[in-house]
Design an enzyme around this catalytic site. Structure first.
Site, mmCIF file in Angstrom:
data_model
loop_
_atom_site.group_PDB
_atom_site.id
_atom_site.type_symbol
_atom_site.label_atom_id
_atom_site.label_comp_id
_atom_site.label_asym_id
_atom_site.label_seq_id
_atom_site.Cartn_x
_atom_site.Cartn_y
_atom_site.Cartn_z
ATOM 1 N N HIS A 140 6.907 -5.468 1.051
ATOM 2 C CA HIS A 140 8.041 -4.270 1.343
ATOM 3 C C HIS A 140 8.680 -3.880 -0.039
ATOM 4 O O HIS A 140 8.488 -2.435 -0.229
ATOM 5 C CB HIS A 140 9.125 -5.402 2.123
ATOM 6 C CG HIS A 140 10.500 -4.667 2.336
ATOM 7 N ND1 HIS A 140 11.118 -5.191 3.188
ATOM 8 C CD2 HIS A 140 10.940 -3.303 2.183
ATOM 9 C CE1 HIS A 140 12.270 -4.314 3.287
ATOM 10 N NE2 HIS A 140 12.186 -3.383 2.610
ATOM 11 N N HIS A 183 11.465 0.676 -2.675
ATOM 12 C CA HIS A 183 10.109 0.008 -2.291
ATOM 13 C C HIS A 183 9.273 0.815 -3.442
ATOM 14 O O HIS A 183 7.883 1.214 -3.172
ATOM 15 C CB HIS A 183 9.726 0.714 -0.910
ATOM 16 C CG HIS A 183 11.010 0.641 0.062
ATOM 17 N ND1 HIS A 183 11.101 1.435 0.941
ATOM 18 C CD2 HIS A 183 11.424 -0.683 0.390
ATOM 19 C CE1 HIS A 183 11.948 0.930 1.841
ATOM 20 N NE2 HIS A 183 12.164 -0.044 1.608
ATOM 21 N N HIS A 231 18.043 -1.888 -3.624
ATOM 22 C CA HIS A 231 16.836 -1.977 -2.901
ATOM 23 C C HIS A 231 15.858 -1.070 -2.837
ATOM 24 O O HIS A 231 16.334 0.081 -2.562
ATOM 25 C CB HIS A 231 17.356 -2.499 -1.515
ATOM 26 C CG HIS A 231 16.034 -2.562 -0.684
ATOM 27 N ND1 HIS A 231 15.070 -3.405 -0.783
ATOM 28 C CD2 HIS A 231 15.760 -2.199 0.425
ATOM 29 C CE1 HIS A 231 14.020 -3.312 0.087
ATOM 30 N NE2 HIS A 231 14.523 -2.500 1.126
ATOM 31 N N GLU A 248 19.123 -2.131 6.666
ATOM 32 C CA GLU A 248 18.948 -3.250 5.727
ATOM 33 C C GLU A 248 20.437 -3.526 4.834
ATOM 34 O O GLU A 248 20.370 -4.024 3.980
ATOM 35 C CB GLU A 248 18.099 -3.030 4.847
ATOM 36 C CG GLU A 248 16.661 -3.117 5.662
ATOM 37 C CD GLU A 248 15.427 -3.083 4.579
ATOM 38 O OE1 GLU A 248 14.854 -4.045 4.603
ATOM 39 O OE2 GLU A 248 15.113 -2.209 4.077
HETATM 40 MN MN MN Z 1 13.473 -1.624 2.650
#
Ligand code: MN
Length: 237
Positions: A163, A94, A92, A73
């Site tokens: 996500h 989760h 980023h 990603e």
């Molecule tokens: Mn991810």
């Protein structure tokens, strides 16, 4: 300078693990100090294990000369840096408390001053709008990264349905701060759901608190990196 930045980025990885924002997954990057069209990101590995030697340099096409495996990603970072010249770091994650807000229409409003920056906007990214309803949810190529960056707009934070989220900012410490307090604020919103007449910050209060807190990030960073040093034993193998 780049060596300092690599050390700071390794510390950011350790802090975000220690603060419960990243686990084995998720990542943090910083824009190169020398070249605005480059950014630094660890190779594909658990954040708490990252050392300065594990950090790779990428172009805005998501490519690196380093042969070690990359995060799938990385296009999240590449396309946000391309779209947002003001952004110098991206997280980023989760992290769990944020997930419900990506799934529902419930607003992620700032409930306390530490999360005042959320008054600057919480964007939403729906991957189905770009890639249909049978993806693995991952932002695994440049078009998906560009769609996420477009959804982010000029906000400091975006929810990714089913996500996770992204936090962005003008510096690495402030962006780490935003990721930590977005998660904490989300947990607070969930805790207030049984309560009546919950009062969130106004937009004006949020902006004013964000400006004050932006000057206090060094205090948190210095404590967080010392706390995170307790995981050194993991990096020793
Ligand atoms: Mn991810």
């Amino acid at each position: 300078m780049t060596d300092d930045l690599r050390t700071q980025l390794a510390e950011a990885n350790h802090i975000l693990f220690d603060q419960g924002v990243l686990d084995a997954f998720g990542h943090v990057s910083v824009r190169s100090a020398e070249r605005a069209d480059r950014f630094l990101l660890a190779r594909n590995m658990a954040p708490v294990l990252v050392t300065p030697a594990d950090i790779q340099e990428y172009g805005l096409d998501g490519a690196t000369h380093d042969p070690a495996p990359s995060y799938l990603e990385r296009f999240i970072h590449a396309e946000i840096y391309r779209a947002r010249p003001d952004v110098h770091a991206v997280v980023h994650s989760h992290s769990a408390s944020v997930i419900p807000f990506g799934l529902s229409s419930a607003p992620l409003r700032p409930l306390f001053h530490m999360a005042g920056f959320l008054a600057q906007g919480v964007a939403r990214f729906e991957i189905r709008g770009t890639a249909g309803d049978a993806t693995d949810l991952l932002v695994r190529d440049a078009p998906l990264g560009a769609a996420l960056a477009a959804s982010l707009g000029d906000a400091p934070f975006a929810l990714m349905r089913g996500h996770g989220s992204v936090a962005v900012g003008p510096s690495l410490p402030l962006t780490v701060y935003r990721a930590v307090y977005a998660e904490e604020n989300a947990a607070l919103v969930l805790r207030t759901l049984p309560l009546a007449d919950v009062v969130a910050l106004t937009e004006g209060e949020g902006h004013a608190a964000a400006e004050t807190n932006a000057g206090q990030v060094a205090r948190a960073w210095d404590m967080w990196r010392r706390l995170a040093a307790r995981h050194e034993v993991l990096r020793a193998g």
